[in-house]
Motif scaffolding. Structure first.
Motif, PDB file in Angstrom:
ATOM      1  N   ASP A 153      -6.774 -14.780   2.807  1.00  0.00           N
ATOM      2  CA  ASP A 153      -6.194 -15.992   3.987  1.00  0.00           C
ATOM      3  C   ASP A 153      -4.776 -16.146   3.516  1.00  0.00           C
ATOM      4  O   ASP A 153      -3.479 -15.831   4.237  1.00  0.00           O
ATOM      5  N   PRO A 154      -4.456 -16.430   2.323  1.00  0.00           N
ATOM      6  CA  PRO A 154      -2.883 -16.477   1.815  1.00  0.00           C
ATOM      7  C   PRO A 154      -1.867 -15.089   1.673  1.00  0.00           C
ATOM      8  O   PRO A 154      -0.619 -15.643   1.586  1.00  0.00           O
ATOM      9  N   VAL A 155      -2.383 -13.483   2.343  1.00  0.00           N
ATOM     10  CA  VAL A 155      -1.889 -13.330   2.301  1.00  0.00           C
ATOM     11  C   VAL A 155      -0.867 -12.830   3.960  1.00  0.00           C
ATOM     12  O   VAL A 155      -1.224 -13.571   5.046  1.00  0.00           O
ATOM     13  N   ALA A 156       0.416 -12.908   3.480  1.00  0.00           N
ATOM     14  CA  ALA A 156       1.121 -13.594   4.625  1.00  0.00           C
ATOM     15  C   ALA A 156       2.296 -11.898   4.748  1.00  0.00           C
ATOM     16  O   ALA A 156       2.906 -12.194   5.974  1.00  0.00           O
ATOM     17  N   GLN A 157       2.010 -10.774   4.043  1.00  0.00           N
ATOM     18  CA  GLN A 157       2.483  -9.331   4.337  1.00  0.00           C
ATOM     19  C   GLN A 157       2.229  -8.001   3.779  1.00  0.00           C
ATOM     20  O   GLN A 157       1.137  -8.477   3.144  1.00  0.00           O
ATOM     21  N   VAL A 158       1.937  -7.770   4.634  1.00  0.00           N
ATOM     22  CA  VAL A 158       1.515  -6.004   4.126  1.00  0.00           C
ATOM     23  C   VAL A 158       2.231  -5.190   4.321  1.00  0.00           C
ATOM     24  O   VAL A 158       3.099  -5.027   5.684  1.00  0.00           O
ATOM     25  N   GLN A 159       3.258  -4.526   3.182  1.00  0.00           N
ATOM     26  CA  GLN A 159       3.863  -3.384   3.771  1.00  0.00           C
ATOM     27  C   GLN A 159       3.422  -2.506   2.859  1.00  0.00           C
ATOM     28  O   GLN A 159       3.036  -2.098   2.073  1.00  0.00           O
ATOM     29  N   ILE A 160       3.368  -1.176   3.900  1.00  0.00           N
ATOM     30  CA  ILE A 160       2.534  -0.287   3.875  1.00  0.00           C
ATOM     31  C   ILE A 160       4.283   0.991   3.991  1.00  0.00           C
ATOM     32  O   ILE A 160       4.989   1.274   4.502  1.00  0.00           O
ATOM     33  N   ARG A 172      -5.324  -5.954  13.214  1.00  0.00           N
ATOM     34  CA  ARG A 172      -6.767  -6.002  12.749  1.00  0.00           C
ATOM     35  C   ARG A 172      -6.145  -7.283  11.215  1.00  0.00           C
ATOM     36  O   ARG A 172      -7.199  -7.700  11.217  1.00  0.00           O
ATOM     37  N   LEU A 173      -5.263  -6.991  11.033  1.00  0.00           N
ATOM     38  CA  LEU A 173      -4.737  -8.164   9.451  1.00  0.00           C
ATOM     39  C   LEU A 173      -4.713  -9.132   9.867  1.00  0.00           C
ATOM     40  O   LEU A 173      -4.036 -10.716   9.364  1.00  0.00           O
ATOM     41  N   GLY A 174      -4.030  -9.403  10.907  1.00  0.00           N
ATOM     42  CA  GLY A 174      -3.888 -10.297  11.689  1.00  0.00           C
ATOM     43  C   GLY A 174      -2.632 -10.712  10.928  1.00  0.00           C
ATOM     44  O   GLY A 174      -2.157 -12.620  10.682  1.00  0.00           O
ATOM     45  N   VAL A 175      -1.248 -10.752  10.189  1.00  0.00           N
ATOM     46  CA  VAL A 175      -0.515 -10.505   9.769  1.00  0.00           C
ATOM     47  C   VAL A 175       0.425  -9.884   9.870  1.00  0.00           C
ATOM     48  O   VAL A 175       0.404  -8.591  10.393  1.00  0.00           O
ATOM     49  N   PRO A 176       2.425  -9.769   9.881  1.00  0.00           N
ATOM     50  CA  PRO A 176       3.132  -8.939   9.620  1.00  0.00           C
ATOM     51  C   PRO A 176       2.772  -8.042   8.821  1.00  0.00           C
ATOM     52  O   PRO A 176       2.568  -8.099   7.882  1.00  0.00           O
ATOM     53  N   VAL A 177       3.749  -6.785   9.521  1.00  0.00           N
ATOM     54  CA  VAL A 177       2.895  -5.178   8.745  1.00  0.00           C
ATOM     55  C   VAL A 177       4.410  -4.900   9.028  1.00  0.00           C
ATOM     56  O   VAL A 177       5.274  -4.526   9.827  1.00  0.00           O
ATOM     57  N   GLY A 178       4.411  -4.223   7.652  1.00  0.00           N
ATOM     58  CA  GLY A 178       5.880  -3.768   7.726  1.00  0.00           C
ATOM     59  C   GLY A 178       5.364  -2.234   6.957  1.00  0.00           C
ATOM     60  O   GLY A 178       4.721  -1.415   6.132  1.00  0.00           O
ATOM     61  N   VAL A 179       6.278  -1.435   7.549  1.00  0.00           N
ATOM     62  CA  VAL A 179       5.492  -0.153   7.565  1.00  0.00           C
ATOM     63  C   VAL A 179       7.337   1.370   6.792  1.00  0.00           C
ATOM     64  O   VAL A 179       8.236   0.788   7.492  1.00  0.00           O
ATOM     65  N   ASP A 180       7.407   1.963   6.226  1.00  0.00           N
ATOM     66  CA  ASP A 180       8.478   1.817   6.082  1.00  0.00           C
ATOM     67  C   ASP A 180       8.045   3.280   5.036  1.00  0.00           C
ATOM     68  O   ASP A 180       7.378   3.845   4.585  1.00  0.00           O
ATOM     69  N   ASN A 181       8.968   4.614   5.104  1.00  0.00           N
ATOM     70  CA  ASN A 181       9.197   6.203   4.376  1.00  0.00           C
ATOM     71  C   ASN A 181       8.795   5.576   2.775  1.00  0.00           C
ATOM     72  O   ASN A 181       9.581   5.049   2.085  1.00  0.00           O
ATOM     73  N   LEU A 184       1.047  -1.381  -0.300  1.00  0.00           N
ATOM     74  CA  LEU A 184       0.126   0.143   0.023  1.00  0.00           C
ATOM     75  C   LEU A 184       0.648   1.247  -0.055  1.00  0.00           C
ATOM     76  O   LEU A 184       1.913   1.176   0.394  1.00  0.00           O
ATOM     77  N   SER A 185       0.359   2.557  -0.150  1.00  0.00           N
ATOM     78  CA  SER A 185       1.356   3.211  -0.902  1.00  0.00           C
ATOM     79  C   SER A 185      -0.149   4.687   0.331  1.00  0.00           C
ATOM     80  O   SER A 185      -0.297   4.549  -0.955  1.00  0.00           O
ATOM     81  N   ALA A 213       7.237  -0.938  -2.095  1.00  0.00           N
ATOM     82  CA  ALA A 213       6.558  -1.562  -1.370  1.00  0.00           C
ATOM     83  C   ALA A 213       6.109  -2.706  -1.565  1.00  0.00           C
ATOM     84  O   ALA A 213       6.658  -4.268  -1.104  1.00  0.00           O
ATOM     85  N   GLN A 214       5.724  -3.094  -2.804  1.00  0.00           N
ATOM     86  CA  GLN A 214       5.886  -4.434  -3.753  1.00  0.00           C
ATOM     87  C   GLN A 214       7.140  -5.289  -3.313  1.00  0.00           C
ATOM     88  O   GLN A 214       6.962  -6.702  -3.048  1.00  0.00           O
ATOM     89  N   GLU A 215       8.006  -5.034  -3.622  1.00  0.00           N
ATOM     90  CA  GLU A 215       9.092  -5.485  -3.443  1.00  0.00           C
ATOM     91  C   GLU A 215       9.692  -5.783  -2.074  1.00  0.00           C
ATOM     92  O   GLU A 215      10.434  -7.133  -1.265  1.00  0.00           O
ATOM     93  N   ALA A 216       9.895  -4.802  -1.498  1.00  0.00           N
ATOM     94  CA  ALA A 216      10.095  -5.088   0.419  1.00  0.00           C
ATOM     95  C   ALA A 216       9.019  -6.235   1.131  1.00  0.00           C
ATOM     96  O   ALA A 216       8.874  -7.276   1.701  1.00  0.00           O
ATOM     97  N   GLY A 217       7.388  -6.117   0.078  1.00  0.00           N
ATOM     98  CA  GLY A 217       6.370  -7.003   0.861  1.00  0.00           C
ATOM     99  C   GLY A 217       7.145  -8.435   0.544  1.00  0.00           C
ATOM    100  O   GLY A 217       6.870  -8.990   1.460  1.00  0.00           O
ATOM    101  N   ARG A 218       7.342  -8.625  -0.907  1.00  0.00           N
ATOM    102  CA  ARG A 218       7.518  -9.858  -0.985  1.00  0.00           C
ATOM    103  C   ARG A 218       8.435 -10.809  -1.101  1.00  0.00           C
ATOM    104  O   ARG A 218       8.934 -11.441  -0.590  1.00  0.00           O
ATOM    105  N   SER A 219      10.323  -9.562  -1.466  1.00  0.00           N
ATOM    106  CA  SER A 219      11.076 -10.407   0.132  1.00  0.00           C
ATOM    107  C   SER A 219      10.867 -10.508   1.326  1.00  0.00           C
ATOM    108  O   SER A 219      11.665 -11.555   1.668  1.00  0.00           O
TER     109      SER A 219
END
Length: 412
Positions: free
Chosen positions: A155-162, A195-204, A87-88, A392-398
């Protein structure tokens, strides 16, 4: 003498992780390819691939001739084994990114869901009034909506990166210097995880734009580089050191807009003299004010920059003077960056920077050669999309890949 050994379970786990990491990196491989890459025996690789196939992490995608005997199976990662959502969060859509969707002056949330193979399965953009909508609800809704767009279950979503315009302090788990309403409150990131139930990464957002530049853009082949973000709303600097981002003790590295400048006698734009911040010199508002002095008046800084570049290419003296003056201002801030970091490359990105293109980057290089003590190459970002979302797509997939490999390395 102490002899170290590993159990058969540990060795199997290590072999499985080694095989999968090569498939993730290379895309498609045969058993023979994996034997050469890992140095493992044919039976060991065959067993590892069997286990990975049963775990639905890899799949057979084709066959190739391997000389006498049956054709060799070609293995690839199972793209549906896991997904990540990027997400951006942008302050407003008054000046959308190249290829973006125009909208209102409301902040936007752009979302994309990517499978384990790196394919984008769905994407959308939503305008959100964060003065009335809690960020947690907005993010949860965006994740659910983009999964519906991709026709996959959440359900298969394993990471959310913002990606968000602000400084993320990992020690306190709080965003600072963020102007989007509600995003700076303590506990926000932890609430998102619950709320999401998965790891959430946040970055500038500019840091993540640099991740995209490293993966797909002008920084792909650079040993290191600095990304100077000239945006409509603000400035940013991301520092890539050999593929690793310098974030600072509290996530504030690169907040170059706040860099104080003592500029006696320098006037223009808002008529400032003496102490100003870099934002006052080259931010979106400053670009508009400076352009007006040269008879260039458009509704956005990026639009003004694009018009100026077009006219400068036609040898319009006023437009060329505007570009030269702006480039000189940019060089003032960059000279400090170059003196401290000595990067081999500076990439100019952001809506205004990309609108300036090679004309602006060439002018900046000329001005920087006079202002900076060290020689540095200047390039324009080659990404023609929301760079923060791509990063964010790259970081989330990684993050998803690292998590799967870490799980595999732990013997059950």
């Amino acid at each position: 003498m102490t002899h170290l050994g590993g159990s058969s379970k540990l060795l199997r786990a290590m072999n499985d992780a080694a095989a999968l990491s090569h498939v993730l990196e290379r895309g498609t491989l045969t058993r023979g390819d994996l034997r050469e890459l890992t140095g493992l025996s044919k039976p060991t690789i065959s067993e590892a691939l069997r286990r990975l196939t049963e775990a639905k992490l890899v799949t057979v995608v084709g066959y190739v001739s391997a000389g006498p005997g049956p054709n060799a199976e070609v293995y690839a990662v199972n793209p549906d084994a896991a997904y990540s959502v990027a997400l951006s969060v942008r302050d407003r859509t008054a000046s959308p990114p190249p290829g973006g969707i125009s909208g209102s002056d409301l902040p936007t949330v752009s979302a994309a869901v990517t499978d384990l193979a790196g394919t984008v399965r769905g994407r959308l953009e939503l305008a959100v009034d964060f003065t009335r909508t809690d960020p947690v609800s907005a993010v949860v809704d965006a994740v659910q909506d983009v999964c519906k767009e991709a026709r996959i279950a959440p359900d298969p979503v394993a990471q959310v990166q913002i990606a968000v315009a602000g400084s993320y302090d990992a020690r306190t788990d709080v965003l600072h210097h963020v102007e989007v309403p509600g995003w700076g409150r303590p506990g926000l990131v932890d609430d998102l995880r619950r709320r999401l139930g998965v790891p959430v990464g946040v970055d500038n957002d500019v840091n993540l734009a640099a991740v995209a530049e490293r993966a797909h853009g002008a920084g792909r082949d650079a040993e290191s580089f600095a990304l100077l973000w000239l945006g409509e709303a603000g400035l940013g600097l991301a520092i890539d050191l050999g593929g690793t981002l310098l974030r600072g003790a509290r996530g504030g590295a690169g907040e170059i807009g706040y860099m104080p400048m003592m500029l006696p006698g320098v006037t223009g734009g808002r008529g400032f003299t003496g102490r100003v911040d870099f934002q006052d010199l080259v931010g979106g508002g400053a670009v508009l004010d400076l352009a007006a002095e040269y008879g260039l008046q458009e509704s956005t800084a990026a639009g003004t920059m694009a018009v100026a570049v077009a006219r400068a290419s036609e040898r319009d003296d006023a437009a060329r003077s505007f570009v030269t003056t702006l480039a000189g201002r940019i060089a003032i801030g960059l000279s400090a960056v170059v003196a401290v970091l000595d990067p081999p490359l500076v990439v100019i990105g952001g809506e205004v920077g990309q609108a300036g293109g090679p004309v602006l980057s060439t002018a900046v290089a000329t001005a920087l050669a006079e202002a900076a003590p060290l020689e540095t190459a200047i390039a324009t970002s080659t990404l023609h999309d929301d760079a923060a979302l791509l990063g964010a797509q790259e970081a989330g997939r990684s993050a998803v890949r690292d998590s799967i490999l870490a799980t595999l390395r732990r013997p059950v």
